[in-house]
Design a protein around this motif. Structure first.
Motif, short mmCIF file in Angstrom:
data_model
loop_
_atom_site.label_atom_id
_atom_site.label_comp_id
_atom_site.label_asym_id
_atom_site.label_seq_id
_atom_site.Cartn_x
_atom_site.Cartn_y
_atom_site.Cartn_z
N GLU A 37 3.74 7.00 3.33
CA GLU A 37 3.23 8.36 3.52
C GLU A 37 2.91 8.43 5.07
OE1 GLU A 37 0.19 9.12 0.85
OE2 GLU A 37 1.60 9.67 -0.65
N ALA A 38 1.99 7.42 5.54
CA ALA A 38 1.92 7.67 6.91
C ALA A 38 2.86 7.56 7.77
CB ALA A 38 0.75 6.24 7.20
N ALA A 39 3.96 7.05 7.50
CA ALA A 39 5.09 6.98 8.15
C ALA A 39 5.69 8.22 8.43
CB ALA A 39 5.98 5.74 7.69
N ALA A 40 5.71 8.77 7.11
CA ALA A 40 6.17 10.23 6.88
C ALA A 40 5.42 11.26 7.73
CB ALA A 40 6.34 10.87 5.78
N SER A 41 4.34 11.12 7.84
CA SER A 41 3.24 12.07 8.44
C SER A 41 3.35 11.89 10.18
CB SER A 41 1.75 11.75 8.19
OG SER A 41 1.10 10.68 8.76
N LEU A 42 3.93 10.57 10.51
CA LEU A 42 4.28 10.25 11.83
C LEU A 42 5.62 10.85 12.30
CD1 LEU A 42 2.50 6.82 12.12
CD2 LEU A 42 1.56 8.92 13.14
N ARG A 78 0.08 3.96 0.66
CA ARG A 78 -0.11 4.99 1.81
C ARG A 78 0.84 4.77 2.92
NH1 ARG A 78 -4.23 8.83 -0.18
NH2 ARG A 78 -4.72 7.62 -1.85
N LEU A 79 1.38 3.43 3.18
CA LEU A 79 2.27 3.22 4.16
C LEU A 79 3.48 3.99 4.53
CD1 LEU A 79 1.95 -0.77 4.08
CD2 LEU A 79 0.61 0.89 5.89
N HIS A 83 7.75 14.98 7.25
CA HIS A 83 8.14 14.41 8.44
C HIS A 83 8.51 15.22 9.46
CE1 HIS A 83 11.93 14.03 6.33
NE2 HIS A 83 12.40 14.36 7.41
N PHE A 129 0.21 -0.16 9.74
CA PHE A 129 1.14 -0.97 9.38
C PHE A 129 1.08 -2.41 9.40
CE2 PHE A 129 3.45 3.16 10.68
CZ PHE A 129 3.73 3.60 9.47
N PHE A 159 4.85 3.53 16.78
CA PHE A 159 5.82 4.06 15.51
C PHE A 159 6.14 5.45 15.59
CE2 PHE A 159 6.92 5.12 11.31
CZ PHE A 159 7.42 4.00 10.74
N PHE A 186 -5.70 7.98 7.22
CA PHE A 186 -5.79 7.72 5.88
C PHE A 186 -7.20 6.87 5.66
CE2 PHE A 186 -1.40 8.46 5.57
CZ PHE A 186 -1.36 9.25 4.51
N VAL A 199 9.38 0.47 7.30
CA VAL A 199 8.27 -0.02 6.69
C VAL A 199 8.80 -0.63 5.73
CG1 VAL A 199 6.17 1.09 5.75
CG2 VAL A 199 7.20 2.06 7.72
N LEU A 219 2.59 15.94 1.65
CA LEU A 219 2.73 14.78 0.74
C LEU A 219 2.62 14.83 -0.68
CD1 LEU A 219 0.26 12.35 2.96
CD2 LEU A 219 2.68 12.49 2.85
N ARG A 260 10.43 9.54 16.34
CA ARG A 260 11.01 10.48 17.01
C ARG A 260 12.22 10.30 17.85
NH1 ARG A 260 6.41 11.68 15.34
NH2 ARG A 260 5.52 14.09 15.18
N ASP A 285 0.80 -1.09 0.16
CA ASP A 285 0.09 -0.02 -0.01
C ASP A 285 0.99 1.23 0.10
OD1 ASP A 285 -1.89 2.00 0.31
OD2 ASP A 285 -2.61 1.04 2.18
N HIS A 313 2.68 -5.21 9.17
CA HIS A 313 3.83 -6.35 9.95
C HIS A 313 4.10 -6.09 11.28
CE1 HIS A 313 5.84 -2.47 8.84
NE2 HIS A 313 6.82 -2.67 9.28
N ILE A 336 2.35 16.94 11.18
CA ILE A 336 1.00 17.11 11.15
C ILE A 336 0.53 15.71 10.81
CG2 ILE A 336 -0.83 17.75 9.32
CD1 ILE A 336 0.72 20.13 8.91
#
Lengths: 275, 361
Positions: free
Chosen positions: A175-180, A172-173, B84, B98, B109, B92, A191, B63, B114, A170, B100, B88
């Motif tokens: 992207e989700a990591a980046a937003s975190l 988005r994974l 990153h 994730f 995560f 989704f 990831v 993004l 961080r 996916d 895994h 923000i």
């Protein structure tokens, strides 16, 4: 349930073919390696392992296969990432570039390499005219040339499984990591890489199995001077007429191949169970 | 529609999107987009697919990069800051958990990204799990969770890093209808309690009305109207907003007489009076909210054959016979029985409740 049983019948032709053409001859070979004059014995194995030359060949075979696998992995992984992000015409270019070389025979490739790598070859001419070296460097008939050549031939078998896994991931994974708050490096190691491991395992199993049992490529690139297990097998059967030795070496190769397949599927299952 | 207790529109902008333009392969998605959100406000970007709402959300998150314009957050331009480093969080549509990792590892995560050591994440993960009532699921793989549980994990994962802004892309669309409303109520109070500023993207007007202090209705890369849910419903700024937000009767017509702010409009159902200043001859769309129409003569009165009576339980919808794209819809409370298809009915409504929009040429 009934329906599924019927579908199982569709596998029958393939299973029969495999059993008669693949499993049965190998089983006979395996039995032969444990027999001397009609007696069950491991004498042939003892004989094989007591000869230091054989051990050198065994170690070389494993080392070449391992290094070929590593080289293929290092080249294939970034390629697979690029392919998984490619769209349209670029994806087609990548796929053709992967598949087309497979249709060129290994013999043709090997002779083409020799034009570049031989003592008075294109590469040596270039190095000497640039003054990087005074005398031509011996490149053909070395283990490095064998590893590079083998990695080239087997590269698609490494790229395609990794590509297939990354393609399914996916998008988005990351992207989700980046937003975190994950940096590109953190994203890759936490990831993308873990999620692509099943593809890496499959690719390594393919390439290692192919490399450990390759015969044509070493015959053409390093010749008789540096034997591998496959070459030793062929020599035992064809020149030495020593069927027992041939069967023994074949069985050792078979055991290595089976260990790789079982080990990789165990690893793939473990990785799969976590997700 | 009760007015929710958010900050007033026009208050000091916390998120300030200024003059953003974006094109994909030569196709303009938006140009000159302005969009402001106050601190602690819950705002929705509402519009049909392809209107640019998701693109705007992705530009705010970092993004997707904008071709021109600025994103300012709390007085600081973050246009060139990578995603990153923006702090923000994004929830989704597919939750993007994730696969895994376990539930607890998913939550940890952001903390680990961080630089927090794995061993130290425990207390915060436990708090976040408790917040969304998922404490019993900490060690489960995320694939074993239901849709609602996955959404809770996605929200907790987004909030655990204490983001300066929360963005949610169609967060309820994967849930079934009944669960959706429960989750909306739950999420809204969670965000309110934390004073979180949040932007939702949705194509579902009920969802937007349910969760937002204000709604920006988007169409073809533009914000057509940015107002509270009640303003949006009662005073839509365009025929598009009227159609997109809530149900309405919709009659096409032409202005016959226009004097002193009063209009007489010719429609296929007869003459309708409305307030407005349009030139005679102007082509218009006339709209009325269904619950403002009664089954009796009013300032505007129409007699029409009944096309259908839909008994919906708490209310009944009466449809007048339609002519072309026009439709008349009257909503009455409770169960209305004794109505038969084809019978003549009288619909009446007041001049003040009549919405008029000039048709763009």
């Amino acid at each position: 349930m009934r329906r599924l049983e019927h579908i199982g019948l569709l596998a029958l032709p393939g299973l029969t073919f495999l059993a008669v053409i693949f499993a049965l001859p190998l089983l006979l070979l395996l039995l032969k390696s444990f027999q001397i004059d009609g007696q069950v014995s491991i004498a042939e194995y003892r004989l094989f392992f007591s000869d230091s030359y054989n051990l050198t060949v065994l170690w070389r075979t494993l080392r070449v296969a391992l290094l070929t696998t590593l080289l293929a992995l290092v080249i294939a992984y970034p390629t697979a990432i690029a392919m998984s992000r490619a769209r349209g015409i670029w994806l087609s270019v990548f796929l053709v570039a992967m598949v087309l070389p497979m249709s060129v025979g290994v013999v043709v490739k090997a002779f083409a390499w020799s034009i570049i790598f031989r003592t008075r070859g294109v590469l040596n001419d270039m190095l000497m005219s640039l003054g990087i070296t005074d005398a031509p460097i011996r490149m053909l008939f070395t283990e490095s040339a064998l590893i590079i050549g083998a990695a080239n031939v087997f590269l698609p078998f490494m790229v395609l499984p990794i590509y297939a896994v990354l393609r399914q991931m996916d998008g988005r994974l990351p992207e989700a990591a980046a937003s975190l708050g994950a940096t590109p490096v953190f994203r890759f190691f936490h990831v993308t890489l873990p999620l692509s491991l099943p593809g890496v395992v499959a690719g390594c199993a393919f390439v290692f199995s192919l490399a450990v049992s390759m015969y044509v490529i070493p015959s053409l690139i390093v010749g008789e001077r540096q034997q591998t297990l496959s070459m030793l097998t062929a020599r035992s059967f064809l020149y030495l007429r020593n069927e027992a030795l041939g069967a023994t070496i074949s069985s050792i190769l078979l055991i290595i191949a089976i260990s790789v397949v079982l080990g990789s599927s165990w690893l793939a299952n473990r990785l799969g169970a976590r997700s | 529609m009760p007015r929710s207790a958010g900050p007033e529109p026009g208050a000091h902008a916390y998120l300030d999107v200024v003059d953003i333009s974006k094109a994909f392969r030569g196709t303009t998605v938006m140009s000159g987009m302005d969009f402001r959100v106050a601190r602690g406000e819950l705002v929705s970007l509402l519009g049909p697919s392809g209107c640019g709402k998701t693109t705007l959300l992705r530009i705010i998150a970092g993004l997707t990069s904008a071709d021109a314009g600025d994103v300012v957050l709390d007085g600081r331009a973050i246009t060139k800051v990578p995603a990153h480093k923006r702090n923000i969080s994004v929830v989704f549509q597919s939750y993007a958990l994730f696969p895994h990792l376990t539930v607890a590892e998913n939550l940890a995560f952001g903390l680990r990204a961080r630089g927090m050591a794995k061993a130290q994440t425990g207390p915060q993960v436990a708090d976040a799990l408790a917040l969304v009532r998922m404490s019993d699921f900490a060690e489960r793989p995320v694939a074993a969770l239901s849709g609602g549980q996955q959404q809770r994990v996605a929200v907790a994962r987004a909030l655990i890093v204490d983001p300066v802004l929360l963005l949610l892309d169609e967060p309820f669309s994967a849930l079934d209808r009944k669960l959706r409303e429960t989750m909306q109520v739950e999420l809204k109070s969670l965000l309110r309690d934390r004073g979180m500023t949040a932007v939702f993207v949705t194509h579902d007007q009920e969802e937007a009305m349910g969760v937002s202090d204000r709604i920006a209705v988007m169409n073809a890369g533009r914000i057509e109207q940015f107002a509270t849910p009640s303003d949006l419903y009662a005073r839509p700024a365009s025929a598009f907003v009227m159609d997109f937000v809530g149900l309405s009767s919709r009659l096409s017509g032409k202005v016959k007489v226009s004097e002193a702010g009063a209009l007489r409009i010719e429609t296929p159902y007869g003459e309708v009076r409305a307030k407005g200043a349009l030139a005679p001859g102007a082509k218009v769309v006339v709209g009325v909210r269904p619950e403002l129409i009664r089954r009796e003569a009013g300032e505007n009165t129409v007699r029409v054959a009944l096309a259908d009576a839909m008994i919906l339980g708490a209310k009944t919808h009466l449809y007048g016979a339609s002519t072309g794209d026009d439709r008349l819809l009257c909503e009455l409370p409770g169960i209305q029985s004794g109505l038969e298809r084809g019978q003549q009915v009288t619909f009446g409504w007041s001049v003040d409740d009549t919405l008029v929009y000039e048709v763009e040429r």
